[in-house]
Each structure stands twice: as C-alpha cells, then as structure tokens.
Motif scaffolding. Structure first.
Motif, PDB file in Angstrom:
ATOM      1  N   LEU A   1       0.777  -1.246  -0.052  1.00 24.75           N
ATOM      2  CA  LEU A   1      -0.027  -0.212  -0.040  1.00 24.75           C
ATOM      3  C   LEU A   1       0.933   1.289   0.104  1.00 24.75           C
ATOM      4  CD1 LEU A   1      -2.723  -0.746   2.688  1.00 24.75           C
ATOM      5  CD2 LEU A   1      -3.019  -0.930   0.184  1.00 24.75           C
ATOM      6  N   SER A   2       0.369   2.198  -0.669  1.00 20.43           N
ATOM      7  CA  SER A   2       1.134   3.640  -0.677  1.00 20.43           C
ATOM      8  C   SER A   2       0.390   4.267   0.363  1.00 20.43           C
ATOM      9  CB  SER A   2       0.867   4.320  -1.846  1.00 20.43           C
ATOM     10  OG  SER A   2      -0.579   4.730  -2.094  1.00 20.43           O
ATOM     11  N   TYR A   3       1.173   5.328   1.042  1.00 21.56           N
ATOM     12  CA  TYR A   3       0.687   6.120   2.171  1.00 21.56           C
ATOM     13  C   TYR A   3      -0.640   6.728   2.156  1.00 21.56           C
ATOM     14  CZ  TYR A   3       5.471   5.825   3.796  1.00 21.56           C
ATOM     15  OH  TYR A   3       6.669   5.441   4.308  1.00 21.56           O
ATOM     16  N   PRO A   4      -0.949   7.258   0.870  1.00 18.10           N
ATOM     17  CA  PRO A   4      -2.504   7.721   0.690  1.00 18.10           C
ATOM     18  C   PRO A   4      -3.449   6.551   0.812  1.00 18.10           C
ATOM     19  CG  PRO A   4      -1.085   8.867  -0.955  1.00 18.10           C
ATOM     20  CD  PRO A   4      -0.069   7.598  -0.332  1.00 18.10           C
ATOM     21  N   GLN A   5      -3.133   5.504   0.129  1.00 22.91           N
ATOM     22  CA  GLN A   5      -3.765   4.193  -0.012  1.00 22.91           C
ATOM     23  C   GLN A   5      -4.003   3.803   1.716  1.00 22.91           C
ATOM     24  OE1 GLN A   5      -1.800   1.628  -2.601  1.00 22.91           O
ATOM     25  NE2 GLN A   5      -3.333   2.093  -4.175  1.00 22.91           N
ATOM     26  N   ILE A   6      -3.160   3.824   2.401  1.00 18.68           N
ATOM     27  CA  ILE A   6      -3.447   3.461   3.722  1.00 18.68           C
ATOM     28  C   ILE A   6      -4.149   4.564   4.346  1.00 18.68           C
ATOM     29  CG2 ILE A   6      -2.179   3.307   6.146  1.00 18.68           C
ATOM     30  CD1 ILE A   6       0.470   2.740   4.705  1.00 18.68           C
ATOM     31  N   ALA A   7      -4.302   5.745   4.098  1.00 16.31           N
ATOM     32  CA  ALA A   7      -5.467   6.692   4.717  1.00 16.31           C
ATOM     33  C   ALA A   7      -6.507   6.493   4.248  1.00 16.31           C
ATOM     34  CB  ALA A   7      -4.769   8.052   4.240  1.00 16.31           C
ATOM     35  N   ASP A   8      -6.673   6.140   2.950  1.00 19.38           N
ATOM     36  CA  ASP A   8      -8.031   5.949   2.244  1.00 19.38           C
ATOM     37  C   ASP A   8      -8.885   4.661   2.672  1.00 19.38           C
ATOM     38  OD1 ASP A   8      -7.680   8.377   1.044  1.00 19.38           O
ATOM     39  OD2 ASP A   8      -7.078   7.761  -0.722  1.00 19.38           O
ATOM     40  N   LEU A   9      -7.868   3.793   2.585  1.00 16.61           N
ATOM     41  CA  LEU A   9      -8.529   2.290   2.723  1.00 16.61           C
ATOM     42  C   LEU A   9      -8.424   1.721   4.260  1.00 16.61           C
ATOM     43  CD1 LEU A   9      -6.886   0.528  -0.386  1.00 16.61           C
ATOM     44  CD2 LEU A   9      -8.850   1.480  -0.141  1.00 16.61           C
ATOM     45  N   LEU A  10      -7.632   2.262   5.250  1.00 13.96           N
ATOM     46  CA  LEU A  10      -7.682   1.846   6.453  1.00 13.96           C
ATOM     47  C   LEU A  10      -8.106   2.875   7.460  1.00 13.96           C
ATOM     48  CD1 LEU A  10      -4.170   0.061   7.247  1.00 13.96           C
ATOM     49  CD2 LEU A  10      -6.527  -0.923   7.442  1.00 13.96           C
ATOM     50  N   LEU A  11      -7.802   4.263   7.473  1.00 15.52           N
ATOM     51  CA  LEU A  11      -8.053   4.982   8.577  1.00 15.52           C
ATOM     52  C   LEU A  11      -9.010   5.665   8.578  1.00 15.52           C
ATOM     53  CD1 LEU A  11      -4.360   5.925   9.598  1.00 15.52           C
ATOM     54  CD2 LEU A  11      -5.840   4.131  10.695  1.00 15.52           C
ATOM     55  N   ASP A  12      -9.290   6.109   7.146  1.00 16.93           N
ATOM     56  CA  ASP A  12     -10.656   7.156   6.936  1.00 16.93           C
ATOM     57  C   ASP A  12     -11.993   6.389   6.769  1.00 16.93           C
ATOM     58  OD1 ASP A  12     -12.430   9.308   6.518  1.00 16.93           O
ATOM     59  OD2 ASP A  12     -11.129  10.223   4.758  1.00 16.93           O
ATOM     60  N   ALA A  13     -12.935   6.585   7.798  1.00 15.78           N
ATOM     61  CA  ALA A  13     -14.181   6.032   7.668  1.00 15.78           C
ATOM     62  C   ALA A  13     -14.840   6.685   6.571  1.00 15.78           C
ATOM     63  CB  ALA A  13     -14.731   5.975   9.215  1.00 15.78           C
TER      64      ALA A  13
END
Length: 580
Positions: A69-81
């Motif tokens: 995962l790229s960093y933006p993907q971590i934000a979008d797919l994991l952390l941002d509900a």
C-alpha cells in the motif's frame, strides 16, 4: 459581553441521540470482545517493531496486501471511515476487511453530522478561522488575547454548551476544574455573565489567570467608557482557587474547597497582576502566606489575630485546604455540614487529565449541589486501573489503600461502571490507553501528504535495536523528542539519541543493517496505522464506561463530538443533567 451572550443564545449545540441502557451495555460488550481479540495490536509499542519482529505478528494473509500500500492508500483504505472510494489494489482477506469495518463501526463518530460548508469536518481549520488562521471570527477580540486558535475554538464551543446547560437547569453558577490560565473561565464569566469559580492546582497558572482577568477588565472598562455604558464589569470577575482536587477525597471536601473562594473575598484584579486577598475585611498579602501550615504561617496568623478585623470569631491556626490561606473559625464547618446553604452549580472540566475527569463525574453523582456536568477528558494513559494503579505521570496516589494492599475498584479511573468491570476482556493496558490519545486525523493528513515526518517511527525503532545491542536491559528508554528528526540522516539521529540514554554517541552502526531496516519504513507505517485504527475504539470504551456509570446512578447522559476533530483531537464532551 452582550455580543457573546447573544451569540450563545443564537448558536445551539445539537446533541447526538442518547443510547438506552440496554444499548449501552450491548455496545460495551461488543467493544470489549473486539479489543480483547486484537489486544496484541493495541498493546504493541512501535519502537519495538524490529526488536520484537512485530510485522510477523500480523496474520500471514494480511502481510502481502498491506506492505504494497502507498501512504495515501493507507489513509483511504484503512483509517478514513468516511472515504467512499474503496479501490483495492489487490484482493484483501475477509479477516482484514472485517477488522477495518468493525473498528470503524464500533467507534463513536468524531464529527457533528449536521455541520456543513467550509470548515466543516474534513478541513483542517474550522470555518471561524478561514479569514484569519490565528483569530476566531466568532470570538470577541478581548477573549482571544493570550489564547491559541485551538483553545479559542474550544472555549467558545464549550462555553456555549455550558450556558445552555445553565439555562436548562436554571443555575447561574459554574465550577471550572483544571482551569489553567482561566481562558474558559473568563469567557464564561465576562462573556456569558455566569458566576464562575475556577480551581487549578498550579499556583503559577492561577496567578497568571488573575493577571489576565485584570487585563480583560481594564479593556472592558475602556470599551464601556467609550460607549457610555454603566455596566459594572467587576461583578463578573471569577473566583480563583489554587488547589488540587484529590480523587480520593469526598464531595464534601470538594465543596470545602469551593467555600474557600467565598470566605476569602477578592477585590478586582489589576492589569499588572492579582489583587490582594481579603479575609473578612482584613487584607492578606498572598506573597507572605505560604502554601503549607509552616512556622511562618503560624507567625503570620498570630500577627493577624492581634489586629482588629471584622470577623466575629478568632482566626484558627488552620490553612485552607485549597488555597492555603488562613480561614476563619465560622468558615470551618464539620464535614457533614459543609454543604449547608451552598448554592447549586454546573461542573465543567476542559481536558481534565487522567483520573480528574472520573473524579468530577463521581462528585456530580454524589454531590446534591451539582446540577449538571460537561466533561472533556484527556490523557487516558494516566487513568488508574486495577492492573495499573499508579501509571507513569501520576502525581499522587489516587485512592486510599485497602487492607489487601489494593485500591477500591470503584475508585479507579477505569472502569467506573459495574457493568464494564464484569465484562471479560475489559482490561485496557497503559499502551492501549496512551494510543487512544493520538490524533488520527493528523496522521491521515501526513499519509496523504506523504510527509517526511512518517519516518520518525522507523528511526526510533531502528535506534531501539542498537540500544538493546549495547545494553539489553535498557528497554523503551525515553529519549524525548529530537528536534526535526525527520530531516536528519539516521546516523545523526542515532548519535543524538544514544547520548540521551548515556550510551557512546559514536557507537559503530552496521551500514548494511541500517539500510535493511530503512527499507522497511513502509511496513512500520502500516503497522502503526493498524494500531491507530484501534485508538478511537479504545477511547469509545473509556467514554462509554462513564456513560454506563452515570446510567447506573440514575442519570442519562449524551456524548457530543463538540470540537472539530482536525483541530482538537480530544473533541468529545460528556454532558449530563440530573433529573428533576
């Protein structure tokens, strides 16, 4: 003052729907079951990523999809509900999808759903700061002096909520605990016309608060003169008490602290500093009377006794438990009579640290004079628990020891409720509670911006390996923050860090090993993001336990995400009002 009061009347805080008692209990059961299942994540220290091989503690099916995962993907797919575009770069295992979905579903929503437009949830700054990033457009300039933007946002929003609670309970008196420099206190008193008593343990902050009160009064007087206004500004002056609210003391002792602010009258503060205290007509120099009943205090009391003063009773050699000033005999009441004739009040605490928030809730439940409460908590890692009765940072023992050597369970900061205490797996480690204090929204921004700050966890984990190589017994040593660590090469970071733990700064570092660990920075960020996903869940359990505690004591409560979470991460306020 009229502008602030008018604004408070116009802006109503929209409360979230309250839970029924059964819904609260069921949610607590689900939260404890989920968190106990993934405690290996919430309890993990990211600085041990390499020393404990944390990456391989993850399910083997998770590892290949997460490390790509790229960093933006971590934000979008994991952390941002709230992120709706779920374009997965690969097929995720169902267990990982269930973990992410359950974590988001169980955590309390951190945003007010009715807010719309610029500055609404998702933006870094609230709308009130769009024109000027450092000054709230909704707060009068006299209340912005000495106040950072984050605090401006908080005191305005919480002040309006407290005023609403006062109106609903027909109660004009407020007690602000942990008042600091008095920013909220001044807004409540001078801005909203409430009668406020402020309690703060740090005497330097109390002196600063009184000084700021004087500056504000001077500014208001000047404005009133320009407007030919006859309003007596001094009537809004808050009362300040320098004292520690002891978690193990009774509510009667707490009321005694509040009485101290009334028995020692105070003239209006001056712009240059606090005023002189008056003890029933006798002036007392606050620089002379010390903070404990020492020989100097007794000598001072003796000199006061020899003078003529207005109090009918003789002064006693007793020092007020809160402000350490001498008190009159007629002000010292037996504990069972301390509350007689005392006015009702609303209790508030803005980011009351550790057990202090729990203590205020107990006083709210027990004290007949507390009509309502607004509680904004912080520093969950300093909460006492059965497993960790004296967490790091605790100033003093919070409870009286029992014969068995342990504190009474009902006096711990967590759990407070009988229900949560009886649930299997309800325990929350120090690390889990510390993680609940992190700013999820801020980390999401770093991920989307691919900030260089993201390398700091990797650096610290790498340093931990070299520290333990040199000194195996030295684990999780505190090296404090290294300024602009993310801009340094690791060799320089290591040199500074090793010196702080008294190891040779020039200790040789295997360059191949350094490079191998640096290549795993992506894994470090992913693992930390997984632990951060649990942070709002842990916070939700702590706050839900307090709601259930109030429910068990016959009081309904509501949890409001009052502040913009991008601006103020600890943004929940627990609001309760006694029936009748």
């Amino acid at each position: 003052m009229s502008d602030e009061l008018s604004a408070a009347q116009d802006e109503k805080i929209m409360f979230t729907a309250s839970f029924s008692a059964q819904q609260q209990k069921e949610l607590a059961r689900r939260l404890t079951a989920f968190l106990s299942q993934y405690s290996h994540l919430s309890d993990a220290y990211i600085i041990e990523f390499f020393t404990e091989d944390l990456w391989h503690t993850l399910p083997s099916s998770w590892q290949p999809v997460l490390e790509d995962l790229s960093y933006p993907q971590i934000a979008d797919l994991l952390l941002d509900a709230a992120h709706e575009d779920r374009r997965y770069p690969s097929v995720w295992p169902l267990s990982l999808l269930a973990f992410r979905a359950t974590a988001h579903a169980l955590a309390f929503p951190r945003e007010l759903r009715h807010e719309q437009g610029p500055g609404a949830p998702g933006s870094v700054k609230p709308e009130e700061f769009l024109k000027n990033h450092s000054q709230s457009s909704l707060l009068q300039h006299i209340f912005r002096k000495h106040v950072k933007p984050k605090k401006q946002h908080e005191i305005r929003k919480l002040g309006i909520l407290v005023k609403q609670l006062c109106d609903q309970t027909d109660c004009n008196r407020v007690v602000d605990v942990g008042s600091g420099q008095g920013h909220l206190t001044r807004f409540l008193s001078f801005g909203l016309g409430l009668s406020v008593t402020a309690i703060e343990a740090d005497h330097a902050l109390v002196a600063m608060a009184s000084k700021f009160d004087g500056q504000l009064m001077w500014a208001l007087e000047k404005e009133n003169q320009k407007k030919n206004c006859a309003v007596q500004v001094s009537q809004f002056c808050p009362r300040h008490v320098a004292g520690w609210v002891n978690p193990k003391a009774s509510w009667e002792a707490f009321v005694t602290q509040l009485r101290a602010a009334d028995c020692i009258s105070e003239g209006p503060p001056t712009p240059s500093g606090p005023c002189k205290k008056r003890l029933r007509g006798h002036q007392v120099d606050t620089d002379v009377v010390q903070m404990s009943p020492s020989d100097d205090n007794l000598q001072e009391l003796s000199s006061l006794k020899s003078d003529k003063h207005e109090c009918k009773e003789e002064l006693t050699a007793e020092i007020c438990c809160s402000c350490s000033k001498p008190v009159c005999q007629d002000c010292v009441q037996p504990e069972e009579n301390t509350s007689q004739g005392f006015p009702d009040f609303i209790l508030t605490g803005l980011h009351a640290c550790g057990d202090l928030s729990a203590t205020l809730l107990r006083h709210f439940v027990s004290c007949p004079h507390v009509r309502g409460i607004t509680s904004v908590a912080c520093c969950y890692m300093k909460i006492t628990t059965n497993e960790n009765p004296t967490p790091p940072g605790l100033v003093a023992p919070p409870t009286e020891p029992t014969p068995g050597g342990k504190s009474l369970p009902s006096e711990y900061g967590y759990p407070m409720s009988f229900w949560v205490r009886g649930l299997p797996g309800h325990q929350l480690s120090y690390k889990a509670r510390e993680g609940a204090c992190h700013a999820v929204e801020d980390y999401i921004r770093r991920l989307r911006e691919e900030s260089e700050l993201l390398r700091t966890h990797c650096y610290r984990g790498m340093l931990e390996t070299f520290i333990r190589d040199a000194s195996p017994d030295l684990r999780r040593a505190g090296i404090q923050t290294i300024k602009k660590a993310h801009l340094l090469p690791f060799s320089e970071y290591a040199r500074l860090g090793l010196a702080r733990v008294r190891l040779p700064p020039e200790m040789p570092l295997d360059p191949e090993r350094v490079q191998a660990m640096l290549k795993q920075q992506g894994r470090v960020v992913v693992f930390f993001s997984l632990t951060l996903l649990l942070a709002p869940v842990v916070e939700s359990l702590v706050l839900l336990d307090r709601m259930i505690y109030l429910q068990e004591n016959g009081v309904d409560s509501q949890l409001v995400p009052l502040f913009n979470p991008n601006f103020s991460p600890r943004n929940f306020v627990l609001v309760a009002m006694k029936p009748g």
